[in-house]
Design a protein around this motif. Structure first.
Motif, PDB file in Angstrom:
ATOM      1  N   ARG A 147       7.667   7.140   2.892  1.00 18.95           N
ATOM      2  CA  ARG A 147       7.384   7.468   4.299  1.00 18.95           C
ATOM      3  C   ARG A 147       7.922   8.861   4.633  1.00 18.95           C
ATOM      4  N   GLY A 148       7.088   9.642   5.314  1.00 22.05           N
ATOM      5  CA  GLY A 148       7.533  10.975   5.721  1.00 22.05           C
ATOM      6  C   GLY A 148       7.252  12.053   4.680  1.00 22.05           C
ATOM      7  N   TYR A 149       6.826  11.673   3.496  1.00 20.73           N
ATOM      8  CA  TYR A 149       6.551  12.668   2.448  1.00 20.73           C
ATOM      9  C   TYR A 149       5.074  13.052   2.380  1.00 20.73           C
ATOM     10  N   ASN A 150       4.267  12.435   3.234  1.00 19.08           N
ATOM     11  CA  ASN A 150       2.865  12.832   3.341  1.00 19.08           C
ATOM     12  C   ASN A 150       2.155  12.828   1.983  1.00 19.08           C
ATOM     13  N   CYS A 151       2.162  11.656   1.351  1.00 20.91           N
ATOM     14  CA  CYS A 151       1.556  11.533   0.010  1.00 20.91           C
ATOM     15  C   CYS A 151       0.105  11.069   0.096  1.00 20.91           C
ATOM     16  N   ILE A 152      -0.495  10.908  -1.065  1.00 19.29           N
ATOM     17  CA  ILE A 152      -1.789  10.218  -1.160  1.00 19.29           C
ATOM     18  C   ILE A 152      -1.509   8.923  -1.921  1.00 19.29           C
ATOM     19  N   ILE A 153      -1.951   7.800  -1.340  1.00 18.00           N
ATOM     20  CA  ILE A 153      -1.700   6.494  -1.953  1.00 18.00           C
ATOM     21  C   ILE A 153      -3.023   5.933  -2.483  1.00 18.00           C
ATOM     22  N   GLY A 154      -2.997   5.336  -3.657  1.00 15.44           N
ATOM     23  CA  GLY A 154      -4.232   4.750  -4.165  1.00 15.44           C
ATOM     24  C   GLY A 154      -3.963   3.713  -5.259  1.00 15.44           C
ATOM     25  N   LYS A 155      -4.923   2.834  -5.498  1.00 15.38           N
ATOM     26  CA  LYS A 155      -6.233   2.916  -4.883  1.00 15.38           C
ATOM     27  C   LYS A 155      -6.506   1.622  -4.142  1.00 15.38           C
ATOM     28  N   ALA A 156      -7.026   1.766  -2.935  1.00 15.89           N
ATOM     29  CA  ALA A 156      -7.440   0.597  -2.176  1.00 15.89           C
ATOM     30  C   ALA A 156      -8.813   0.164  -2.662  1.00 15.89           C
ATOM     31  N   GLN A 157      -8.954  -1.107  -2.968  1.00 14.73           N
ATOM     32  CA  GLN A 157     -10.239  -1.640  -3.413  1.00 14.73           C
ATOM     33  C   GLN A 157     -10.653  -2.782  -2.484  1.00 14.73           C
ATOM     34  N   GLU A 158     -11.862  -3.287  -2.719  1.00 14.15           N
ATOM     35  CA  GLU A 158     -12.399  -4.341  -1.860  1.00 14.15           C
ATOM     36  C   GLU A 158     -11.416  -5.513  -1.752  1.00 14.15           C
ATOM     37  N   GLY A 159     -10.788  -5.859  -2.876  1.00 16.32           N
ATOM     38  CA  GLY A 159      -9.952  -7.051  -2.894  1.00 16.32           C
ATOM     39  C   GLY A 159      -8.558  -6.867  -2.308  1.00 16.32           C
ATOM     40  N   ASN A 160      -8.135  -5.612  -2.112  1.00 18.67           N
ATOM     41  CA  ASN A 160      -6.751  -5.429  -1.677  1.00 18.67           C
ATOM     42  C   ASN A 160      -6.570  -4.382  -0.583  1.00 18.67           C
ATOM     43  N   TYR A 161      -7.679  -3.931   0.010  1.00 19.63           N
ATOM     44  CA  TYR A 161      -7.581  -2.776   0.902  1.00 19.63           C
ATOM     45  C   TYR A 161      -6.738  -3.041   2.147  1.00 19.63           C
ATOM     46  N   LYS A 162      -6.683  -4.301   2.593  1.00 20.26           N
ATOM     47  CA  LYS A 162      -6.030  -4.565   3.882  1.00 20.26           C
ATOM     48  C   LYS A 162      -4.548  -4.198   3.856  1.00 20.26           C
ATOM     49  N   THR A 163      -3.820  -4.749   2.894  1.00 20.97           N
ATOM     50  CA  THR A 163      -2.381  -4.466   2.849  1.00 20.97           C
ATOM     51  C   THR A 163      -2.124  -3.003   2.509  1.00 20.97           C
ATOM     52  N   ILE A 164      -2.921  -2.474   1.588  1.00 20.63           N
ATOM     53  CA  ILE A 164      -2.674  -1.086   1.166  1.00 20.63           C
ATOM     54  C   ILE A 164      -2.991  -0.112   2.305  1.00 20.63           C
ATOM     55  N   THR A 165      -4.101  -0.364   2.999  1.00 21.00           N
ATOM     56  CA  THR A 165      -4.459   0.511   4.123  1.00 21.00           C
ATOM     57  C   THR A 165      -3.379   0.457   5.203  1.00 21.00           C
ATOM     58  N   ALA A 166      -2.972  -0.736   5.544  1.00 23.72           N
ATOM     59  CA  ALA A 166      -1.971  -0.873   6.611  1.00 23.72           C
ATOM     60  C   ALA A 166      -0.693  -0.127   6.238  1.00 23.72           C
ATOM     61  N   SER A 167      -0.277  -0.233   4.973  1.00 23.06           N
ATOM     62  CA  SER A 167       0.975   0.419   4.593  1.00 23.06           C
ATOM     63  C   SER A 167       0.820   1.939   4.505  1.00 23.06           C
ATOM     64  N   ALA A 168      -0.343   2.403   4.052  1.00 25.24           N
ATOM     65  CA  ALA A 168      -0.565   3.851   3.996  1.00 25.24           C
ATOM     66  C   ALA A 168      -0.553   4.427   5.407  1.00 25.24           C
TER      67      ALA A 168
END
Lengths: 312, 448
Positions: A147-168
């Motif tokens: 948090r605060g380091y302005n990174c790129i997080i990946g990869k969100a896919q159809e099966g897991n995008y919800k948690t990953i998107t929310a955290s990104a």
């Protein structure tokens, strides 16, 4: 006969991605098809991120081992080495979290990420192990730790995008959205992600990469179609930058591994392997990728020269 | 440019006289547009209309054949900017440049002759020699030409000559084949055009940039040379991409006939890696001929594969021949895995088996090039077909065991395959190819 340039009309401009805390990196922002300088603006060159892994790689072939084996026992050492090679960004792949590898815990991965962030000031892309369920556990923890380091997080896919998107989103990061080689699937995933109020301007499409000779033509055309849909046909959901995760796919191929004595008609292994990566990468730049994730420094230098020549 | 049925209809008399055999002029126009009727069937159509339709039927990028008697190569006649719109038709010709001043001409010729590599059932090779008249001397050039003809009679040639008198003498020698003549510039365009016309060979027009090339094309045209190749002499990757894109766009979208010709790119660079990248750009972005300064085997493999990929038909899935393939050195105890013959599936599965370091038999079944789930849904990857394939393949005699691994996505076929293949046990494998290494290692371990 007088020649007047037949220009294309564009409706969409690709959002610009900026990431990193102290040192920043940029890509995207263009208003025409790749390198069509005669009819659009290109504020940034495409960016190449050096891939490193969080543990000693299990499947790096000889040509890569020669370059990295002295530093790959420590991701910090590895990242610093890439910096000396001219890296402008680092892509950290958390391979050890994969259930078939060490199945390491999200917290361990987060510790490694924190360590790298505290010792390296290059912009960071943080990738899971491409295991959909495990990434859904790992990436939120990692996202929070960075948090605060302005990174790129990946990869969100159809099966897991919800948690990953929310955290990104909570972590203030940009997000790579990966779908399997299909324009409509890419669009659908971006719709779902933006419906969670994640900003479209911070999404990077990963249409799923491939290596020269191994489904290359699919990726090449899917990228072209995404670009055309986004920039010419005005499809907002497809008008975002693209990443080509080149190294991961190229260095699995036989062409990057088979020795000269095994297959003499393929010629010298070193040149063959390096150029398998460079040509795959250059091709995907031409079909629309703005961000490349690559492994071999010589391949990266060749692609950099190509980019410089295109921007001359 | 293709002309639509409505556009044809507007040019017809609209009397619905039925003499063409169709009930209305509109119906007839639609058939003509689809190429299922001939405009000559309309007794009322004017010469002007016929000319217009003939023009519309001519490909916007001219295609022609060059080469030797037995090795003819067609270039041009491309119809799209992006391969997904239809496909790219006539693959880029790769040519090795040889200077007539070189001492080791035989060595170069051998390299070209021995360049072929087989890939996914296709034989790929360096297609031609670009012989450059570096000496500017006719005698030397003809001596080298003799050497090539003697050694490699069937090898297509491009002649890089700047002096018209040298060109004329060389072409006199090559009457039995159809080489391409390169070297028409503002200084010699008139003489070179006359020579190209006299010997009926394609001519490469070289000048800096599209505008200047256009002027030379006009001159060659006025002399009556039909088969031209364009060289805009780009200095950088940027110029190469721009010139080639604009030429393709102008001919396809704007119908500019004077630019409707194949393009040649001289990829020669001092650095071999960089030359490969420039050649790749040329292959991807519309060059019909790419000239290289050297052809080491690794470079060939890269460029052949790129060319094969990019000139494949996007509407036809790439397929692999039905067979039982060996991965590693499998023996009678090695596992056997069955999957479909979609090339992507084959490459992925084969690659992951290799990564697992477990030797295995890979049974590739003809499913019209569909992936596992699609083939299953289409009824092509069914229990009875899998059983029949395994029985007829003769693999049973090569094995000590009867355990067949099927893709995880068709786990539901397990029982049915076991019913149809008496004595066999079916093991459900992974859904994704990426899981294969771990799966196979565990599988082999469990057998010990």
């Amino acid at each position: 006969m007088k020649f007047s340039i037949p220009k294309e009309t564009y409706t969409g401009k690709i959002p610009e991605i900026v990431f990193g805390k102290e040192k920043k990196a940029y890509f995207g922002g263009e208003s025409a098809l790749p390198f069509h300088f005669f009819e659009g603006e290109f504020p940034h060159k495409p960016l190449i991120a050096f891939e490193i892994q969080d543990d000693i790689p299990e499947d790096y072939p000889e040509e890569l081992a020669k370059v990295y084996s002295s530093v790959w026992d420590s991701p910090v050492k590895w990242a610093k080495f890439c910096e000396t090679l001219g890296a402008e960004a680092i892509a950290l792949r958390l391979m050890s979290t994969h259930p078939d590898s060490k199945d390491s815990k999200p917290e361990e991965a987060a510790d490694k990420v924190k360590k790298i962030l505290s010792e390296i000031d290059l912009p960071l892309i943080i990738l899971g192990s491409n295991h959909s369920e495990k990434d859904a556990e790992v990436l939120p923890v990692v996202s929070d730790a960075s948090r605060g380091y302005n990174c790129i997080i990946g990869k969100a896919q159809e099966g897991n995008y919800k948690t990953i998107t929310a955290s990104a989103m909570a972590g203030g990061h940009s997000l790579i959205a990966m779908s399997e080689l299909d324009v409509n699937l890419a669009k659908q995933l971006n719709i779902l992600i933006t419906q969670m109020d994640f900003p479209r301007e911070k999404i990077i499409i990963d249409p799923m990469c491939s290596a020269l000779g191994y489904g290359f033509e699919y990726t090449y055309s899917v990228m072209e179609r995404i670009r055309i849909a986004g920039q010419i046909q005005g499809d907002n959901m497809l008008c975002v930058p693209m990443v080509a995760d080149v190294g991961f796919y190229v260095w699995k191929t036989k062409e990057s591994q088979a020795s000269e004595s095994d297959i003499p008609e393929w010629g010298s292994l070193h040149e063959r392997a390096v150029m398998w990566e460079a040509v795959t990468a250059c091709s995907f730049l031409l079909s629309g990728a703005e961000l490349l994730i690559m492994r071999h420094p010589e391949a990266i230098n060749t692609v950099k020269r190509f980019i410089g020549d295109l921007f001359s | 440019m293709a002309i639509t049925g409505i556009e044809i209809f507007k040019l017809l008399p609209k009397t619905n006289c039925k003499k063409c055999g169709f009930p209305t002029c509109l119906a007839f126009a639609m058939k003509v547009a689809q190429g299922q009727a001939d405009i000559e069937q309309c007794p009322e159509a004017s010469e002007e209309v016929k000319a217009k339709l003939k023009e519309a039927a001519t490909p916007p990028i001219r295609g022609f054949v060059f080469g030797s008697k037995n090795t003819k190569i067609k270039i041009g006649e491309e119809t799209v900017l992006f391969r997904h719109e239809k496909k790219f038709f006539n693959p880029t010709v790769l040519a090795l440049e040889i200077k007539d001043t070189e001492s080791n001409i035989d060595g170069f010729i051998n390299e070209v002759l021995e360049s072929s590599i087989e890939r996914v059932g296709q034989i790929l090779k360096v297609d031609a020699i670009f012989l450059k008249n570096e000496s500017e001397n006719s005698e030397i050039f003809n001596q080298v030409l003799d050497k090539i003809i003697n050694k490699a009679f069937d090898l297509p040639l491009i002649l890089g000559i700047s002096k018209p008198e040298v060109a004329a003498k060389a072409l006199e020698k090559l009457k039995e084949s159809r080489p391409i003549l390169s070297g028409a510039t503002p200084e010699n365009i008139n003489e070179m055009s006359e020579i190209a016309k006299k010997y009926n060979v394609p001519l490469i027009i070289s000048d800096k940039g599209i505008e200047k090339v256009l002027k030379l094309v006009e001159i060659a045209h006025s002399v009556g040379v039909q088969d031209l190749v364009i060289d805009t002499q780009p200095n950088s990757a940027k110029e190469l991409l721009m010139d080639n894109t604009l030429i393709r766009r102008a001919s396809l979208k704007k119908g500019i006939r004077l630019l409707g010709y194949p393009i040649i790119t001289f990829a020669n660079r001092d650095d071999n890696f960089y030359e490969t990248v420039i050649a790749s750009l040329a292959i991807l972005k519309y060059s019909s001929i790419v000239v290289l300064s050297s052809i080491p085997k690794w470079k060939n493999l890269v460029l052949f594969t790129l060319k094969q990929n990019i000139y494949s038909d996007p509407q036809v899935p790439m397929q692999v021949k039905q067979d039982i393939y060996k991965v590693g050195e499998p023996d009678e105890n090695s596992p056997i895995i069955v999957t479909t013959n979609f090339a992507l599936t084959y490459f992925l599965v084969k690659g992951e088996i290799e990564n697992s370091k477990v030797p295995a038999w890979l049974a590739i079944m003809d499913c019209d090039g569909l992936s596992v789930l699609t083939a299953w849904a289409a009824g092509k990857f069914s229990a009875s077909k899998i059983a029949q394939f395994i029985k007829e393949s003769g693999i049973e005699e090569k094995l000590n065991h009867k355990e067949l691994i099927i893709p995880g996505y068709v786990a539901m076929l397990k029982g049915a395959v076991e019913d149809k293949l008496p004595g066999w046990k079916v093991i459900v494998g992974t859904k994704e190819a990426s899981g294969i290494p771990a799966f196979l290692r565990n599988y082999v371990r469990s057998k010990k």
